[in-house]
Motif scaffolding. Sequence first.
Motif, PDB file in Angstrom:
ATOM      1  N   TYR A 204       0.857  -1.173   0.000  1.00  0.00           N
ATOM      2  CA  TYR A 204       0.000   0.000   0.000  1.00  0.00           C
ATOM      3  C   TYR A 204       0.901   1.233   0.000  1.00  0.00           C
ATOM      4  O   TYR A 204       1.867   1.300   0.768  1.00  0.00           O
ATOM      5  CB  TYR A 204      -0.895   0.026   1.246  1.00  0.00           C
ATOM      6  N   LYS A 205       0.593   2.203  -0.848  1.00  0.00           N
ATOM      7  CA  LYS A 205       1.398   3.420  -0.935  1.00  0.00           C
ATOM      8  C   LYS A 205       0.549   4.635  -0.564  1.00  0.00           C
ATOM      9  O   LYS A 205      -0.589   4.761  -0.994  1.00  0.00           O
ATOM     10  CB  LYS A 205       1.974   3.590  -2.340  1.00  0.00           C
ATOM     11  N   PHE A 206       1.161   5.536   0.225  1.00  0.00           N
ATOM     12  CA  PHE A 206       0.469   6.730   0.688  1.00  0.00           C
ATOM     13  C   PHE A 206       1.412   7.933   0.561  1.00  0.00           C
ATOM     14  O   PHE A 206       2.566   7.861   0.976  1.00  0.00           O
ATOM     15  CB  PHE A 206       0.021   6.571   2.144  1.00  0.00           C
ATOM     16  N   LYS A 207       0.893   9.021   0.009  1.00  0.00           N
ATOM     17  CA  LYS A 207       1.695  10.231  -0.171  1.00  0.00           C
ATOM     18  C   LYS A 207       1.491  11.180   1.007  1.00  0.00           C
ATOM     19  O   LYS A 207       0.399  11.298   1.549  1.00  0.00           O
ATOM     20  CB  LYS A 207       1.302  10.946  -1.463  1.00  0.00           C
ATOM     21  N   THR A 208       2.570  11.867   1.377  1.00  0.00           N
ATOM     22  CA  THR A 208       2.469  12.900   2.396  1.00  0.00           C
ATOM     23  C   THR A 208       3.598  13.910   2.201  1.00  0.00           C
ATOM     24  O   THR A 208       4.485  13.717   1.366  1.00  0.00           O
ATOM     25  CB  THR A 208       2.507  12.304   3.817  1.00  0.00           C
ATOM     26  N   VAL A 209       3.551  14.974   2.977  1.00  0.00           N
ATOM     27  CA  VAL A 209       4.559  16.037   2.921  1.00  0.00           C
ATOM     28  C   VAL A 209       5.211  16.150   4.294  1.00  0.00           C
ATOM     29  O   VAL A 209       4.525  16.149   5.318  1.00  0.00           O
ATOM     30  CB  VAL A 209       3.921  17.386   2.521  1.00  0.00           C
ATOM     31  N   LEU A 210       6.542  16.244   4.314  1.00  0.00           N
ATOM     32  CA  LEU A 210       7.269  16.359   5.573  1.00  0.00           C
ATOM     33  C   LEU A 210       7.940  17.725   5.668  1.00  0.00           C
ATOM     34  O   LEU A 210       8.495  18.232   4.691  1.00  0.00           O
ATOM     35  CB  LEU A 210       8.333  15.261   5.694  1.00  0.00           C
ATOM     36  N   LYS A 211       7.910  18.302   6.855  1.00  0.00           N
ATOM     37  CA  LYS A 211       8.601  19.558   7.130  1.00  0.00           C
ATOM     38  C   LYS A 211      10.036  19.272   7.557  1.00  0.00           C
ATOM     39  O   LYS A 211      10.367  18.150   7.967  1.00  0.00           O
ATOM     40  CB  LYS A 211       7.862  20.322   8.222  1.00  0.00           C
ATOM     41  N   GLN A 212      10.870  20.286   7.468  1.00  0.00           N
ATOM     42  CA  GLN A 212      12.266  20.130   7.867  1.00  0.00           C
ATOM     43  C   GLN A 212      12.484  20.716   9.254  1.00  0.00           C
ATOM     44  O   GLN A 212      11.967  21.795   9.577  1.00  0.00           O
ATOM     45  CB  GLN A 212      13.198  20.818   6.871  1.00  0.00           C
ATOM     46  N   LEU A 213      13.251  19.990  10.081  1.00  0.00           N
ATOM     47  CA  LEU A 213      13.649  20.491  11.385  1.00  0.00           C
ATOM     48  C   LEU A 213      15.170  20.458  11.486  1.00  0.00           C
ATOM     49  O   LEU A 213      15.805  19.529  10.982  1.00  0.00           O
ATOM     50  CB  LEU A 213      13.060  19.639  12.513  1.00  0.00           C
ATOM     51  N   PRO A 214      15.775  21.440  12.137  1.00  0.00           N
ATOM     52  CA  PRO A 214      17.213  21.353  12.417  1.00  0.00           C
ATOM     53  C   PRO A 214      17.500  20.123  13.271  1.00  0.00           C
ATOM     54  O   PRO A 214      16.640  19.682  14.041  1.00  0.00           O
ATOM     55  CB  PRO A 214      17.501  22.652  13.182  1.00  0.00           C
ATOM     56  N   ILE A 215      18.681  19.580  13.137  1.00  0.00           N
ATOM     57  CA  ILE A 215      19.002  18.332  13.828  1.00  0.00           C
ATOM     58  C   ILE A 215      18.882  18.473  15.340  1.00  0.00           C
ATOM     59  O   ILE A 215      18.485  17.525  16.038  1.00  0.00           O
ATOM     60  CB  ILE A 215      20.425  17.833  13.426  1.00  0.00           C
ATOM     61  N   GLU A 216      19.158  19.667  15.878  1.00  0.00           N
ATOM     62  CA  GLU A 216      19.038  19.863  17.326  1.00  0.00           C
ATOM     63  C   GLU A 216      17.576  19.723  17.780  1.00  0.00           C
ATOM     64  O   GLU A 216      17.297  19.133  18.825  1.00  0.00           O
ATOM     65  CB  GLU A 216      19.581  21.241  17.728  1.00  0.00           C
ATOM     66  N   GLU A 217      16.656  20.273  16.995  1.00  0.00           N
ATOM     67  CA  GLU A 217      15.237  20.156  17.340  1.00  0.00           C
ATOM     68  C   GLU A 217      14.747  18.725  17.157  1.00  0.00           C
ATOM     69  O   GLU A 217      13.919  18.226  17.928  1.00  0.00           O
ATOM     70  CB  GLU A 217      14.412  21.103  16.472  1.00  0.00           C
ATOM     71  N   ALA A 218      15.253  18.045  16.122  1.00  0.00           N
ATOM     72  CA  ALA A 218      14.856  16.657  15.886  1.00  0.00           C
ATOM     73  C   ALA A 218      15.282  15.773  17.052  1.00  0.00           C
ATOM     74  O   ALA A 218      14.536  14.871  17.471  1.00  0.00           O
ATOM     75  CB  ALA A 218      15.478  16.158  14.587  1.00  0.00           C
ATOM     76  N   ARG A 219      16.451  16.040  17.612  1.00  0.00           N
ATOM     77  CA  ARG A 219      16.960  15.220  18.712  1.00  0.00           C
ATOM     78  C   ARG A 219      16.285  15.541  20.034  1.00  0.00           C
ATOM     79  O   ARG A 219      16.485  14.816  21.016  1.00  0.00           O
ATOM     80  CB  ARG A 219      18.474  15.380  18.806  1.00  0.00           C
ATOM     81  N   ALA A 220      15.469  16.585  20.066  1.00  0.00           N
ATOM     82  CA  ALA A 220      14.672  16.836  21.260  1.00  0.00           C
ATOM     83  C   ALA A 220      13.560  15.789  21.389  1.00  0.00           C
ATOM     84  O   ALA A 220      13.086  15.501  22.489  1.00  0.00           O
ATOM     85  CB  ALA A 220      14.070  18.238  21.200  1.00  0.00           C
ATOM     86  N   TYR A 221      13.164  15.200  20.265  1.00  0.00           N
ATOM     87  CA  TYR A 221      12.159  14.125  20.267  1.00  0.00           C
ATOM     88  C   TYR A 221      12.804  12.751  20.460  1.00  0.00           C
ATOM     89  O   TYR A 221      12.159  11.830  20.953  1.00  0.00           O
ATOM     90  CB  TYR A 221      11.381  14.128  18.953  1.00  0.00           C
ATOM     91  N   ASN A 222      14.051  12.630  20.023  1.00  0.00           N
ATOM     92  CA  ASN A 222      14.788  11.368  20.164  1.00  0.00           C
ATOM     93  C   ASN A 222      16.274  11.696  20.055  1.00  0.00           C
ATOM     94  O   ASN A 222      16.744  12.144  19.007  1.00  0.00           O
ATOM     95  CB  ASN A 222      14.371  10.374  19.071  1.00  0.00           C
ATOM     96  N   GLU A 223      17.002  11.469  21.113  1.00  0.00           N
ATOM     97  CA  GLU A 223      18.407  11.882  21.151  1.00  0.00           C
ATOM     98  C   GLU A 223      19.278  11.140  20.138  1.00  0.00           C
ATOM     99  O   GLU A 223      20.377  11.599  19.807  1.00  0.00           O
ATOM    100  CB  GLU A 223      18.975  11.675  22.559  1.00  0.00           C
ATOM    101  N   HIS A 224      18.788  10.009  19.625  1.00  0.00           N
ATOM    102  CA  HIS A 224      19.582   9.232  18.654  1.00  0.00           C
ATOM    103  C   HIS A 224      19.200   9.540  17.205  1.00  0.00           C
ATOM    104  O   HIS A 224      19.678   8.860  16.293  1.00  0.00           O
ATOM    105  CB  HIS A 224      19.394   7.736  18.911  1.00  0.00           C
TER     106      HIS A 224
END
Length: 239
Positions: A204-224
Amino acid sequence: MNLEEVINWTNKNSGFLGLLLFAGSLIAGWTSGLFKSLIKKPKLKVRFIDKLSFYSFFYTGNKWFHKELNEEFELHKTGFVVYMAISNIGSAPTAIDKIWIGYKKNTIKNKLFRKNLNWLAQWHSVEPFRIELNNGSMIEIQNLRTKNNVLDNRDHNRIDLGSSIIGAAYFEQPEAWGSLNPQQDEQGLINVIVKIRDVYQRSYKFKTVLKQLPIEEARAYNEHFGSVEQLTVKEQKSG
């Protein structure tokens, strides 16, 4: 029998013909319903949750020298996370076997050939993603398909009829150079395709759009975030 006789016979037997048509409709409806009940199969529907759906492109600080081009390149990585609610609106239960994400590489060629996608299989995020609430507490988001840790005995991939599962799927592009990164627009958004394969090998294929976050903000959700390759893949030394 001429045309006039046919018309007279039809008029005299209109009730009988109506009964035949009615019976035929009942039989056709019953038969189609029977076949549908015999051919049971799942059907997946996905709702994307924006709060934890994003990607992050960053340079790792490592460099690689290309001998043929006689040029040194900075290495980079891209990580993706997609937060999804996956529902089964079909007629049979199923379970997730594998998840991929596909994106267009940042090249002129991909502007001409839009179907040329780079596919990444789901990686384990090592630790679950977490969302911080206003009161300081954290909500832990389960990993889709994969277990959060070795002590986690919950079933994260089975989807019964009329039910859904919610969780995050993490993807990480190995360290790369050049154009092996997503093609983004002026706002930093990228178009991606999430492909889900179930245990019956249906995709099954589904299309979506992703926003960009700086790596520091991304690691606030998961440090790895963005460093799973470094933690899990052994370095290969050339002899």
